[in-house]
Enzyme design. Structure first.
Site, PDB file in Angstrom:
ATOM      1  N   SER A   1       0.598   1.173   2.123  1.00  0.00           N
ATOM      2  CA  SER A   1       2.188   1.704   2.533  1.00  0.00           C
ATOM      3  C   SER A   1       1.749   3.174   2.742  1.00  0.00           C
ATOM      4  O   SER A   1       1.520   3.404   3.985  1.00  0.00           O
ATOM      5  CB  SER A   1       2.630   1.893   1.050  1.00  0.00           C
ATOM      6  OG  SER A   1       4.208   2.390   0.951  1.00  0.00           O
TER       7      SER A   1
ATOM      8  N   ASP B   1       7.718  -8.220   1.853  1.00  0.00           N
ATOM      9  CA  ASP B   1       7.812  -6.743   1.422  1.00  0.00           C
ATOM     10  C   ASP B   1       9.288  -6.345   1.402  1.00  0.00           C
ATOM     11  O   ASP B   1      10.206  -6.586   2.177  1.00  0.00           O
ATOM     12  CB  ASP B   1       7.026  -6.025   2.572  1.00  0.00           C
ATOM     13  CG  ASP B   1       6.839  -4.463   2.338  1.00  0.00           C
ATOM     14  OD1 ASP B   1       7.634  -3.799   1.428  1.00  0.00           O
ATOM     15  OD2 ASP B   1       5.836  -4.141   2.567  1.00  0.00           O
TER      16      ASP B   1
ATOM     17  N   HIS C   1       5.207  -5.794  -1.703  1.00  0.00           N
ATOM     18  CA  HIS C   1       4.929  -4.644  -1.079  1.00  0.00           C
ATOM     19  C   HIS C   1       3.391  -4.108  -1.838  1.00  0.00           C
ATOM     20  O   HIS C   1       3.489  -3.860  -3.032  1.00  0.00           O
ATOM     21  CB  HIS C   1       5.829  -3.273  -1.209  1.00  0.00           C
ATOM     22  CG  HIS C   1       5.434  -2.171  -0.819  1.00  0.00           C
ATOM     23  ND1 HIS C   1       5.580  -2.033   0.602  1.00  0.00           N
ATOM     24  CD2 HIS C   1       5.219  -0.693  -1.160  1.00  0.00           C
ATOM     25  CE1 HIS C   1       4.973  -0.693   0.975  1.00  0.00           C
ATOM     26  NE2 HIS C   1       4.918   0.164   0.025  1.00  0.00           N
TER      27      HIS C   1
END
Ligand SMILES: *[C@@H]1O[C@H](CO)[C@@H](O)[C@H](O)[C@H]1NC(C)=O
Ligand SMILES: *[C@@H]1O[C@H](CO)[C@@H](O)[C@H](O)[C@H]1NC(C)=O
Ligand SMILES: *[C@@H]1O[C@H](CO)[C@@H](O)[C@H](O)[C@H]1NC(C)=O
Ligand SMILES: *[C@@H]1O[C@H](CO)[C@@H](O)[C@H](O)[C@H]1NC(C)=O
Length: 538
Positions: A193, A409, A449
């Site tokens: 991320s 995601d 994610h």
């Protein structure tokens, strides 16, 4: 012969408490005296044994979402440093130095952060030390999980964009080289991320710092990612508005998407192998005359339009493409809360409010529009956009980059990673076969994610080590050790193996293919077995 032995014995007897006679523990605690670096103060130098509960009092006091404790995976020396990066900014750096470092290959590992935050990635650090790496973590220039510390503090924004990572790497490496009798052999990076963005930042701007960079779900093209959060909230509206969908309603959308697209890959398993082939038709959920959600589990036309907007590419002023669409899967609660829950993404809001405008009254609800997005792209504070597509320095420094992205995601579209990869390919004039030499991209079906999701998404990557059952998977198969093999043995990965973990038990595996090959069901065989799938050209 004899005299040599005698001389050696004598010199040992005569030498004062030398480095050789000091124990690991003594050397660790002596770091407060023996180690110094510019602008650096030592906060903690502690010998820690395996199984020790290391607590973080400052996190407990702050009451944020950063980890409050971690159990040490090994005997090690823990060093905590405060390194100032300017007159008005500093980065807290943790260095974990395991006892078995030299025997395990003298490897250095840097970890990243997440969101707008400065939570030190202790779980990744502990995984690294369990494999004998000397590991560095840092707070990215500010404590906690929000962007509030950016307010009127440009130097803190600069740390967030790249300087904290760079500085922590420099200081961390000098600690490691000082502490052990031998120097670092190979250096690695892992992050997801924002941590993925930091890895790509290093790949773009200071690749000579790393031999291998593992970058997951990277927030590259940061301003596009931030804008997408604003667009989603403007599309859903606040909870209770006519355009808003509840979590149950999004779950119905999720079921619809699965019903419409799951079969495209030939296997009904709630996993969409190639979501780019999935063009969901939300109108299938539209209420007929007299129907309602309560009676018929259907959506209003306004809600159907919301789904269309969220699953469509995002265009700004003058029809400019800002960002690819969000992935057409919205099941996970984290995604719902952060993106669809009727509250503006705290990441998007925090960035514009505290970093871009320095205005605590700024809100997505009242102030977001495409001019804001244009302004953000134009400012590109300290290069946080992380959008450079010329990776020539990485290539020439022999830096290997392994990027992966979950195809389920909910926060950062996996299409953002495809888009970045294809732009690198075009801008460098390198077809995939040539990029493969130093840059490989693995789309991971069924991974949300960084972690979570319905597929074989556990790759032993950043933020995944706290998954129940993580330790049941052989670390040799982890993406980190895959990278080590590539760097140290020249064995480049053709696939990245993911495990499906259900309640801590491995129930399936898939060898996810390297882009642009597609992970393809052979047509027969148990789909939970990696061997039932192959890599094919699309
Ligand atoms: C570690 O210590 C913290 C703070 O005292 C405590 O909350 C936590 O439960 C402990 N963890 C374990 C596994 O003992
Ligand atoms: C780190 O050092 C800075 C000064 O460079 C200081 O303002 C800050 O309070 C220190 N932080 C900690 C946790 O010691
Ligand atoms: C390695 O990368 C640095 C930038 O980090 C660059 O200045 C240098 O030229 C590169 N080395 C080679 C051999 O290209
Ligand atoms: C460094 O790593 C390389 C690749 O694994 C290995 O061949 C070499 O022997 C190592 N060097 C040292 C000094 O450990």
């Amino acid at each position: 012969m004899k005299s040599t032995v005698l001389l050696t014995t004598l010199s040992l007897l005569l030498s004062p408490a030398s480095a050789q006679t000091e124990t690991f523990e003594e050397r660790c605690e002596g770091l407060t005296e023996s180690f110094s670096a510019a602008d650096t103060s030592i906060l903690i130098a502690d010998y820690v044994t395996q199984g020790t509960n290391i607590t973080f009092p400052e996190t407990i006091a702050a009451g944020n979402t950063c980890l409050k404790f971690i159990i040490s995976s090994t005997d090690m020396c823990r060093l905590r440093l405060n390194v100032s990066t300017s007159d008005t900014s500093s980065v807290i750096v943790e260095v974990f130095l395991p006892t078995d470092w030299e025997a395990e290959g003298k490897r250095f590992l840097m970890t990243g952060n997440g969101g707008l935050g400065g939570c030190i990635q202790y779980a990744d650090m502990t995984y690294g030390t369990s494999l004998g790496f000397a590991v560095v973590g840092h707070d990215n220039g500010h404590a906690g999980d929000s962007g509030l510390p950016f307010l009127n503090r440009a130097e803190v924004v600069k740390d967030y964009a790249w300087r904290a990572l760079y500085t922590a790497g420099q200081v961390g490496k000098s600690v490691v080289n000082h502490f052990y009798p031998s120097n670092i052999n190979k250096s690695y990076y892992i992050g997801c991320s924002s941590g993925g963005r930091q890895g790509m930042k290093a790949a773009q701007d200071f690749p000579e710092e790393y031999d291998g960079i593992v970058s997951a779900a990277p927030a590259v093209d940061f301003h596009a990612v931030i804008a997408a959060g604003g667009h989603v909230f403007k599309s859903t509206g606040p909870a209770g508005s006519a355009t808003h969908l509840t979590q149950d309603q999004w779950n119905a959308v999720h079921q619809l998407v699965v019903a419409q697209c799951d079969g495209i890959d030939g296997v009904l398993d709630n996993v969409i192998e190639d979501p780019m082939k999935c063009q969901p038709r939300p109108e299938a959920l539209l209420c007929g005359p007299g129907q309602t959600w309560a009676s018929d589990q259907c959506l209003t036309a306004a809600q159907v339009l919301t789904v269309r907007k969220v699953y469509s590419p995002i265009y700004g002023n003058d029809g400019k493409l800002i960002s690819p669409r969000l992935n057409p899967l919205t099941k996970e609660f984290v995604g719902y809360r952060a993106m669809y829950g009727g509250v503006a993404s705290y990441i998007t809001e925090g960035w514009y409010k505290y970093a871009l405008y320095n205005d605590p009254t700024w809100t997505v609800q009242n102030d977001f529009n495409w001019n804001v997005v244009d302004h953000d792209f134009q400012q590109d504070l300290y290069g946080v956009g992380t959008d450079k597509t010329d990776l020539t320095d990485a290539k020439n420094n022999n830096t290997r980059i392994l990027m992966y992205h979950g195809l389920a995601d909910c926060l950062i579209s996996s299409e953002n990673s495809y888009r970045y990869y294809e732009r690198v390919s075009r801008d460098m004039g390198l077809p995939s076969d040539d990029l493969d030499e130093f840059y490989r991209f693995f789309p991971i079906s069924g991974l949300d994610h960084c972690t979570g999701g319905d597929g074989a998404g556990f790759v032993g990557g950043s933020v995944q080590y706290s998954t129940p059952g993580a330790l049941n998977v052989d670390p040799a198969d982890s993406v980190l050790m895959t990278m080590v093999k590539w760097v140290e043995q020249g064995i480049a990965p053709e696939t990245l193996t993911g495990r499906k973990l259900v309640g801590g038990v491995v129930t399936g595996a898939r060898a996810h293919c390297k882009h642009p090959l597609k992970t393809t069901y052979k047509g027969t065989g148990d789909p939970n077995l990696a061997s039932s799938w192959e890599c094919k050209t699309a």
